[in-house]
Design an enzyme around this catalytic site. Structure first.
Site, PDB file in Angstrom:
ATOM      1  CG  ASP A 113      -0.205  -0.150   2.528  1.00 54.13           C
ATOM      2  OD1 ASP A 113       1.031  -0.322   2.514  1.00 54.13           O
ATOM      3  OD2 ASP A 113      -0.867  -0.076   3.579  1.00 54.13           O
ATOM      4  CE  LYS A 164       2.054   4.056  13.918  1.00 53.94           C
ATOM      5  NZ  LYS A 164       0.795   3.355  13.828  1.00 53.94           N
ATOM      6  CG  ASP A 222       0.938   3.778   4.851  1.00 48.24           C
ATOM      7  OD1 ASP A 222      -0.150   3.466   4.334  1.00 48.24           O
ATOM      8  OD2 ASP A 222       1.397   3.221   5.860  1.00 48.24           O
TER       9      ASP A 222
END
Ligand code: GTP
Length: 359
Positions: A113, A164, A222
């Protein structure tokens, strides 16, 4: 054409694409139309352009759709094979699961993706020249907080693989493209779900494997959220994102054969009109992604939104930063703003949802 015929490519396409629902209820994310082609076509064309000829897709969710469309890959000049996971094995498990189909010692793995413009041959060159066990493509982004952050040392070796974080130590992020020496794929545990980001990479660093970063500032997106999907699509239309599958001139909009656009409709911002779609007089579409057979009636406004297959936007309705599911009907004068998602087939009556008190 570069000489990378001795490299296998693996593309992970088995995810459910939950963040793009309801569009991914009917089609897997890598098959959603992007500038008029299934998204995966752009990635496959880049892989073919780099001279890689053997590509294996790791499928799970809606697996059959891929083979129905791409077959043996010969239309794209590649040999395409499929490996199905009845139970999704995650990003690491998906790589391990295709092992029986691999032929080469060098394996380039892609998230299915990512819209990118990086030079794939340059990543392979880095992998070879540094004699790395695994090479990660890293991109520099202005706000790395939403991504896996990957610091490297002065030789470009990866020193950590961080989830993250609000306080990232570097602007280099995991771009979702890796080169593995085949024996490092053999080491991934088989038969159970494994995350490449959370399990495989930290384990490689812990055991002292040579993990190299290949850093660049190429185009990268993305496509996992509606916001990114809309921007990536518009970037393809406008030529900001490269794709060998889209030769020729790019512009403010892309209108596919069989679509009807009435005089006085304004199509800007990288808008895409799918096959057989109808756009009414005076409609204003800015960065809109209109799938095949959808209708936008006269005077409606669609901004930075996706309108699914056969959906209908009524006269003078406003859709901004929304996702309209396949076959849904947004009534006249409705206003749907940021984050609105209309499920497939839902009918919203004329004037049924407003963000203002005008009639
Ligand atoms: P979200 O549900 O919205 O997070 O999307 P996703 O399911 O696609 O997950 P994510 O974006 O993290 O996945 C990155 C890439 O890996 C995508 O191309 C997915 O299709 C693929 N992927 C994710 N999980 C699996 C899996 O279990 N098996 C395989 N073969 N591919 C996967």
């Amino acid at each position: 054409m570069a000489g990378h015929a001795g490299t296998d490519a693996v593309i992970l396409v088995g995810g459910q694409g939950t963040r793009l629902r309801p569009l991914t209820l009917s089609a897997p994310k890598p098959m959603l139309p992007t500038a008029g082609l299934p998204f995966l076509t752009h990635l496959l064309a880049r892989i073919a352009e780099a001279g890689i000829t053997h590509v294996v897709l790791g499928t799970s969710f809606k697996a059959e759709v891929f083979e129905e469309h791409f077959g043996d890959g010969s239309d794209l000049g590649i040999e395409l094979e499929y490996v199905f996971e009845p139970e999704p094995l995650g990003t690491g498990g998906g790589i391990r699961n295709v092992l029986p189909k691999l032929r080469a010692d060098t394996v380039m793995v892609f998230n299915g993706d990512v819209l990118g413009g990086t030079d794939l041959g340059a990543i392979l060159d880095t992998h070879e020249s540094t004699k790395a066990d695994v090479t990660l493509h890293l991109v520099r982004v202005s706000d790395p907080r939403a991504f896996g952050c990957v610091p490297t040392d002065e030789e470009g070796r990866v020193t950590a693989f961080l989830e993250k974080t609000q306080d990232p130590p570097t602007d280099q992020i995991n771009a979702g493209c890796y080169v593995f020496r085949r024996e490092y794929i053999e080491k991934i545990p088989s038969g159970r779900p494994v995350s490449v980001e959370r399990e495989v990479f930290p384990a490689l660093l812990a055991e002292g494997a040579r993990v190299q970063g290949h850093v660049d500032m190429s185009y990268w997106r993305d496509m996992g959220t509606p916001e990114d999907f809309v921007r990536g699509s518009a970037d393809l239309v406008r030529g900001i994102a490269p794709s060998p599958a889209l030769p020729g001139q790019r512009g403010e909009s892309l209108i596919h054969p069989g679509a009807g656009v009435a005089p006085g409709a304004l199509l800007i911002g990288g808008t895409v009109i799918g096959r057989g779609a109808e756009i009414g007089a005076g409609a204003r579409l800015d960065g809109a992604v209109i799938f095949d057979g959808a209708v936008v009636e006269a005077g409606a406004t669609v901004e930075r939104s996706i309108v699914g297959f056969g959906a209908r936007i009524g006269p003078r309705a406003l859709v901004r930063d929304g996702v309209i599911g396949d076959g849904a009907h947004v009534g006249a004068r409705c206003e749907l703003l940021r984050g609105a998602r209309v499920w497939p087939g839902v009918v919203i009556p004329d004037g049924g949802i407003r963000f203002s008190t005008d009639v």
